[in-house]
Design an enzyme around this catalytic site. Structure first.
Site, PDB file in Angstrom:
ATOM      1  N   GLY A  11       0.825  -1.212   0.000  1.00  0.00           N
ATOM      2  CA  GLY A  11       0.000   0.000   0.000  1.00  0.00           C
ATOM      3  C   GLY A  11       0.856   1.256   0.000  1.00  0.00           C
ATOM      4  O   GLY A  11       1.883   1.314   0.681  1.00  0.00           O
ATOM      5  N   ARG A  25      19.255  10.796  -4.051  1.00  0.00           N
ATOM      6  CA  ARG A  25      20.188  11.931  -3.914  1.00  0.00           C
ATOM      7  C   ARG A  25      21.435  11.519  -3.112  1.00  0.00           C
ATOM      8  O   ARG A  25      22.559  11.866  -3.453  1.00  0.00           O
ATOM      9  CB  ARG A  25      19.475  13.100  -3.224  1.00  0.00           C
ATOM     10  N   THR A 125       4.181   2.029   5.818  1.00  0.00           N
ATOM     11  CA  THR A 125       2.765   1.657   5.744  1.00  0.00           C
ATOM     12  C   THR A 125       2.025   2.556   6.720  1.00  0.00           C
ATOM     13  O   THR A 125       2.540   2.837   7.808  1.00  0.00           O
ATOM     14  CB  THR A 125       2.507   0.174   6.111  1.00  0.00           C
ATOM     15  N   ASP A 127      -0.282   1.715   8.478  1.00  0.00           N
ATOM     16  CA  ASP A 127      -0.783   0.900   9.598  1.00  0.00           C
ATOM     17  C   ASP A 127       0.125   0.885  10.825  1.00  0.00           C
ATOM     18  O   ASP A 127      -0.318   0.535  11.915  1.00  0.00           O
ATOM     19  CB  ASP A 127      -0.982  -0.557   9.141  1.00  0.00           C
ATOM     20  N   TYR A 215     -23.603  13.646  22.214  1.00  0.00           N
ATOM     21  CA  TYR A 215     -23.108  12.983  20.999  1.00  0.00           C
ATOM     22  C   TYR A 215     -21.889  12.157  21.381  1.00  0.00           C
ATOM     23  O   TYR A 215     -21.283  12.389  22.435  1.00  0.00           O
ATOM     24  CB  TYR A 215     -22.731  14.004  19.910  1.00  0.00           C
ATOM     25  N   ARG A 252      -4.803   7.130   3.114  1.00  0.00           N
ATOM     26  CA  ARG A 252      -3.542   6.751   2.463  1.00  0.00           C
ATOM     27  C   ARG A 252      -2.926   7.922   1.699  1.00  0.00           C
ATOM     28  O   ARG A 252      -1.714   7.972   1.506  1.00  0.00           O
ATOM     29  CB  ARG A 252      -3.789   5.585   1.504  1.00  0.00           C
TER      30      ARG A 252
HETATM   31  O1  F6P Z   1      -1.692  -1.646   4.564  1.00  0.00           O
HETATM   32  C1  F6P Z   1      -2.327  -0.454   4.268  1.00  0.00           C
HETATM   33  C2  F6P Z   1      -3.792  -0.679   4.042  1.00  0.00           C
HETATM   34  O2  F6P Z   1      -4.352   0.566   3.716  1.00  0.00           O
HETATM   35  C3  F6P Z   1      -4.564  -1.351   5.170  1.00  0.00           C
HETATM   36  O3  F6P Z   1      -4.851  -0.475   6.213  1.00  0.00           O
HETATM   37  C4  F6P Z   1      -5.766  -1.854   4.433  1.00  0.00           C
HETATM   38  O4  F6P Z   1      -6.378  -2.933   5.108  1.00  0.00           O
HETATM   39  C5  F6P Z   1      -5.190  -2.288   3.127  1.00  0.00           C
HETATM   40  O5  F6P Z   1      -3.997  -1.539   2.942  1.00  0.00           O
HETATM   41  C6  F6P Z   1      -6.075  -2.067   1.929  1.00  0.00           C
HETATM   42  O6  F6P Z   1      -5.389  -2.497   0.804  1.00  0.00           O
HETATM   43  P1  F6P Z   1      -5.719  -2.223  -0.714  1.00  0.00           P
HETATM   44  O7  F6P Z   1      -4.553  -1.483  -1.275  1.00  0.00           O
HETATM   45  O8  F6P Z   1      -5.816  -3.565  -1.312  1.00  0.00           O
HETATM   46  O9  F6P Z   1      -6.986  -1.446  -0.804  1.00  0.00           O
END
Ligand code: F6P
Length: 319
Positions: A11, A25, A125, A127, A215, A252
């Site tokens: 990802g 660089r 990542t 995550d 809320y 992302r």
């Molecule tokens: O690893 C990063 C991530 O965005 C995870 O949080 C998520 O579960 C997964 O990738 C989603 O992956 P894809 O690129 O297949 O949508």
């Protein structure tokens, strides 16, 4: 002259471009020939190598995504794909391949190392769930993106006196949900590492409503359940009709935070230093806040869990 190649895999994560720029660089600064490989391991298999120059990474540091593109390669896991990748690396006379990605990408780099190709890994990542490092490039930007989104969602939840469920990414880990939940003052956080009793959660909602809270924000890690299923369970047990927002790819993308560009730059430079010192087949990571290089076996042996004391703190602070 040494020839190195760099790719991004898995990802995309904000800050990958800063890491690519640093490798290119710093590598050129030390007289190395640097190649970029497009679409991760897919590009290694397909021979998508291109020479990189100082100019080829100009202007990329402010952008999310990855200028080299990325992929999750199934072909690389096959014997045929792996052999083709090995052949292409040999044909391009690559001494060391730098892989920027998560655990799956590191497994690929380790497999190449075992087959005799020198590799280095930079952790990236959103995550923040990688073995062998406390921090992965992209996590800080993703957290800030979630925080900004929740601040907007809260305005509407507060105006309409609603329960808002925000589902965030993280695959099977709860790092994003935990830290974003703490940062935005969520009333509840649902993590894969700490199963939530929906009955108790509903009681909590009632109690806070009785105390005058009109809320609530419930932060759900995707690995802890589906936001819509959880909303249905809550509305089955209470008078609330939670509204669900799945943040998805918003987390992302976007311009990297200062932290991610700094980490990407420092880690990229450290990988090149390790290559120059012949200390390859390692992950560049952080330990106790310092940059470190660890071999793959050591990295895979140290899977870091989430800090549950922060979960307790968030509950204490959100009463
Ligand atoms: O690893 C990063 C991530 O965005 C995870 O949080 C998520 O579960 C997964 O990738 C989603 O992956 P894809 O690129 O297949 O949508």
């Amino acid at each position: 002259m040494k020839r190195i190649a760099v790719l991004t895999s898995g990802g995309d994560a904000p800050g990958m471009n800063a890491a690519i720029r640093a490798v290119v660089r710093k590598g050129i600064y030390h007289g190395l020939d640097v190649f970029g490989v497009e679409r991760g391991y897919e590009g290694v298999i397909n021979g998508d190598f291109r020479p990189m120059s100082l100019h080829s990474v100009a202007g990329i540091i402010g952008y999310g995504g990855t200028m080299l593109k990325t992929a999750r390669s199934e072909a690389f896991k096959t014997n045929g794909g792996f052999s083709k990748a090995m052949r292409n690396l040999a044909d391009h006379r690559i001494d060391t391949l730098i892989v920027i990605g998560g655990d799956g990408s590191m497994a690929g780099a380790q497999k190449l190392a075992q087959a005799g190709v020198q590799t280095m890994v930079l952790p990236a990542t959103i995550d923040n769930d990688m073995c062998g490092t406390e921090y992965t490039i992209g996590f800080d930007t993703a957290l800030n993106t979630v925080l900004e989104a929740v601040n907007k969602i809260r305005d509407t939840a507060a105006s309409h006196e609603r329960v808002a469920i925000v589902e965030v990414m993280g695959r099977s880990s709860g790092h994003i949900a935990l830290m974003a939940g703490l940062a935005c003052g969520a009333e509840a956080i649902m993590l894969p590492e700490k199963p939530t009793d929906i009955g108790e959660l509903c009681q909590r909602l009632h109690q806070s409503h009785a105390r005058g809270k009109l809320y609530s924000i419930i932060m759900v890690a995707e690995g802890a359940g589906n936001g819509f299923d959880i909303a249905a369970q809550i509305s089955g047990k209470t008078m609330y009709k939670p509204h669900v927002t799945v943040l998805g790819y918003i987390q992302r993308g976007g311009a990297p935070s200062a932290m991610d560009n700094i980490m990407g730059s420092r880690m990229g430079a450290m990988a090149v230093d390790a290559i120059l010192a012949d200390q390859t087949n390692r992950l560049v990571g952080t330990s106790k806040g310092e940059l470190v290089c660890v071999d793959y076996d050591t990295a895979f042996a140290s899977k870091r869990g989430i800090d549950l004391s922060l979960y307790d703190l968030s509950l204490t602070l959100s009463i």
